[in-house]
Write a protein that holds these residues in place. Structure first.
Motif, mmCIF file in Angstrom:
data_model
loop_
_atom_site.group_PDB
_atom_site.id
_atom_site.type_symbol
_atom_site.label_atom_id
_atom_site.label_comp_id
_atom_site.label_asym_id
_atom_site.label_seq_id
_atom_site.Cartn_x
_atom_site.Cartn_y
_atom_site.Cartn_z
ATOM 1 N N VAL A 87 0.875 -1.171 0.000
ATOM 2 C CA VAL A 87 0.000 0.000 0.000
ATOM 3 C C VAL A 87 0.913 1.221 0.000
ATOM 4 O O VAL A 87 2.016 1.181 0.549
ATOM 5 N N MET A 88 0.492 2.274 -0.654
ATOM 6 C CA MET A 88 1.306 3.489 -0.666
ATOM 7 C C MET A 88 1.512 3.995 0.758
ATOM 8 O O MET A 88 0.694 3.742 1.646
ATOM 9 N N PHE A 89 2.638 4.698 0.991
ATOM 10 C CA PHE A 89 2.940 5.170 2.338
ATOM 11 C C PHE A 89 2.597 6.643 2.519
ATOM 12 O O PHE A 89 2.705 7.167 3.626
ATOM 13 N N GLY A 90 2.196 7.305 1.445
ATOM 14 C CA GLY A 90 1.768 8.702 1.560
ATOM 15 C C GLY A 90 0.382 8.783 2.179
ATOM 16 O O GLY A 90 -0.598 8.319 1.588
ATOM 17 N N GLY A 91 0.280 9.364 3.366
ATOM 18 C CA GLY A 91 -1.007 9.496 4.042
ATOM 19 C C GLY A 91 -1.520 8.219 4.664
ATOM 20 O O GLY A 91 -2.647 8.179 5.167
ATOM 21 N N ILE A 92 -0.733 7.169 4.633
ATOM 22 C CA ILE A 92 -1.139 5.860 5.160
ATOM 23 C C ILE A 92 0.004 5.305 6.005
ATOM 24 O O ILE A 92 1.174 5.547 5.725
ATOM 25 N N ILE A 125 5.557 0.353 11.489
ATOM 26 C CA ILE A 125 5.697 0.915 12.836
ATOM 27 C C ILE A 125 6.535 -0.008 13.718
ATOM 28 O O ILE A 125 7.468 0.431 14.409
ATOM 29 N N GLU A 126 6.218 -1.295 13.699
ATOM 30 C CA GLU A 126 6.924 -2.228 14.581
ATOM 31 C C GLU A 126 8.379 -2.399 14.154
ATOM 32 O O GLU A 126 9.270 -2.546 15.004
ATOM 33 N N PHE A 128 7.557 2.204 -3.456
ATOM 34 C CA PHE A 128 7.490 1.024 -2.599
ATOM 35 C C PHE A 128 8.069 1.279 -1.212
ATOM 36 O O PHE A 128 8.479 0.355 -0.513
ATOM 37 N N MET A 129 8.075 2.532 -0.808
ATOM 38 C CA MET A 129 8.536 2.905 0.523
ATOM 39 C C MET A 129 7.719 2.186 1.592
ATOM 40 O O MET A 129 6.489 2.167 1.543
ATOM 41 N N ALA A 130 8.407 1.553 2.538
ATOM 42 C CA ALA A 130 7.759 0.862 3.658
ATOM 43 C C ALA A 130 6.799 -0.221 3.192
ATOM 44 O O ALA A 130 5.777 -0.481 3.831
#
Length: 442
Positions: free
Chosen positions: A80-85, A91-92, A313-315
């Motif tokens: 899933v995109m990492f912009g705004g999400i 996190i972990e 594909f960040m994160a």
């Protein structure tokens, strides 16, 4: 015998492999499967892997903990995109990285490859000084014989004389280079190395945003091990002259040199750190750039007010899940006894190569063993010879080296070291035009 069919003619005609010519491609070997520390070729031969798939697969192939973590994540959220999400795997994993790395590194920026992590670190350094009202600090300092990746900013801080990127000429931004430290890991800080480095800081600190280097062990540039005291001096000069320190721990991180991070040999903390390779255990691509609160605040105070980078594909959740599992295995600490045992065995079993006339040097640090030849080797012929010995060792330039998975058995490691010594003595493998075959930062 494997039933996998490898279409070698199509591969040769259409697929470009790393550091090879399409007119005269190096031979390739079809891998059908892998488990533990071994690769199974499509003809059924099994090879002990001495490279950990370019230094990344530290836990070995087919590890159940990593496979289960990835399969579980694949069934819920693969990307899933990492912009705004945000999401739980990112996190972990960040919690683990902040806990494991030096205390001043509190912010985590995810990327998708090691080269991009270096690009991110350089951009962070430049934007930091803009935020601090020192926009003239646009230059980057480094040391010769280094390697930081194949993208353009990363290329600019690789060795300018004998590196892989000299053919790109003026397209690569000129950087500031100090001589590579030559004293060796156990020989302390040489006066000539110290004076040359200080002179570079004194002359250019007003324009210099950061210095980037591979702590203690330079990888694909020259497989050079240098004294921790040199790294201590770098930290002192960065503090004295207000220059950021970027530690490229992509190859050295997560235990490879005998410490969790190579910076620990010197007891110093960088302002930024690049991570990759073993981050996911080599199972999927992921990298990260960590920075201090000070760096993050400076970037956020710049004219843009935000950090200007965001990979698609960040994160990636699947990659973060793999990395969490890899980091959990690292945190259990088994690597410490494994790496110590590998180091001891490498020192003993590579020592006979020192008596060979074709060998310039033999050196070992942690789970890294290097035989340096006097002349460049023919990568294709050497590769063939290693496969005939039942091992996968990928030489480059003058270097025969191994960086095996930490879980390698003593018998498997002996198979690697025996092949290295024998190949170093096999002069016919050195004949012919040297072919490229350098490690990658991707």
């Amino acid at each position: 015998m494997s039933n996998n069919f490898i279409d070698y003619p199509f591969d040769q005609q259409h697929i470009w492999h790393p550091y090879t010519s399409m007119q005269h491609p190096l031979p390739v070997y079809g891998v059908a499967s892998a488990s533990g520390c071994e690769l199974e070729l499509d003809d059924g031969r099994r090879l002990v892997d001495g490279t950990s798939s370019w230094w990344s697969c530290v836990h070995g192939y087919g590890h159940p903990v990593l496979l289960e973590a990835m399969q579980t994540q694949l069934n819920t959220l693969s990307h899933v995109m990492f912009g705004g999400i945000t999401h739980e795997p990112a996190i972990e994993l960040a919690k683990q990285l902040v806990a494991m790395t030096p205390k001043r590194l509190t912010k985590v920026f995810y990327a998708d490859s090691g080269s991009v992590a270096v690009e991110v670190a350089i951009k962070m350094a430049l934007q930091y000084w803009q935020g601090r009202g020192c926009a003239q600090k646009q230059q980057i300092m480094t040391i010769k014989q280094g390697y930081h990746g194949d993208t353009f900013a990363a290329m600019s801080v690789c060795d300018p004389d004998n590196g892989m990127h000299t053919m790109f000429g003026s397209s690569v931004t000129p950087r500031l280079f100090a001589p590579a430290p030559q004293a060796g890991f156990d020989n302390g800080l040489a006066a000539r190395d110290a004076s040359a480095l200080r002179a570079l800081f004194e002359a250019h600190h007003q324009e210099c945003a950061a210095i980037i280097l591979e702590p203690v062990m330079q990888g694909a540039g020259a497989m050079n091990f240098y004294a921790p005291e040199y790294l201590v001096l770098v930290r002192q000069l960065c503090d004295e002259f207000e220059v950021l320190l970027i530690a490229d721990e992509i190859a050295t991180g997560f235990g490879r040199t005998g410490k969790l991070f190579a910076c620990e040999h010197a007891g110093i903390e960088p302002d930024l750190m690049c991570l990759g390779k073993a981050l996911t255990g080599g199972y999927i691509s992921l990298a990260a750039t960590l920075c201090s609160d000070e760096v993050a605040d400076g970037i956020s105070s710049s004219a843009a007010g935000v950090f200007m980078h965001g990979p698609t594909f960040m994160a990636n959740p699947l990659a973060c899940a793999a990395a969490r599992a890899s980091m959990t295995l690292i945190q259990q600490g088994t690597w410490q006894t494994q790496v110590a045992a590998i180091e001891k065995q490498l020192q003993a079993e590579l020592a006979p190569a020192r008596a060979l006339s074709a060998v310039r040097d033999v050196r070992v640090l942690g789970a890294v063993g290097v035989i340096e030849m006097h002349e460049q080797v023919n990568t294709g012929l050497m590769q063939q010879g290693f496969v005939e010995h039942g091992v996968w060792v990928r030489p480059f330039d003058r270097y025969l080296y191994v960086m095996p998975p930490y879980c390698i058995s003593a018998a498997q490691l002996t198979k690697l070291t025996s092949a290295m010594v024998e190949m170093a003595a096999s002069k016919h493998r050195l004949r012919g035009k040297p072919a490229q075959g350098s490690p990658s930062h991707g």
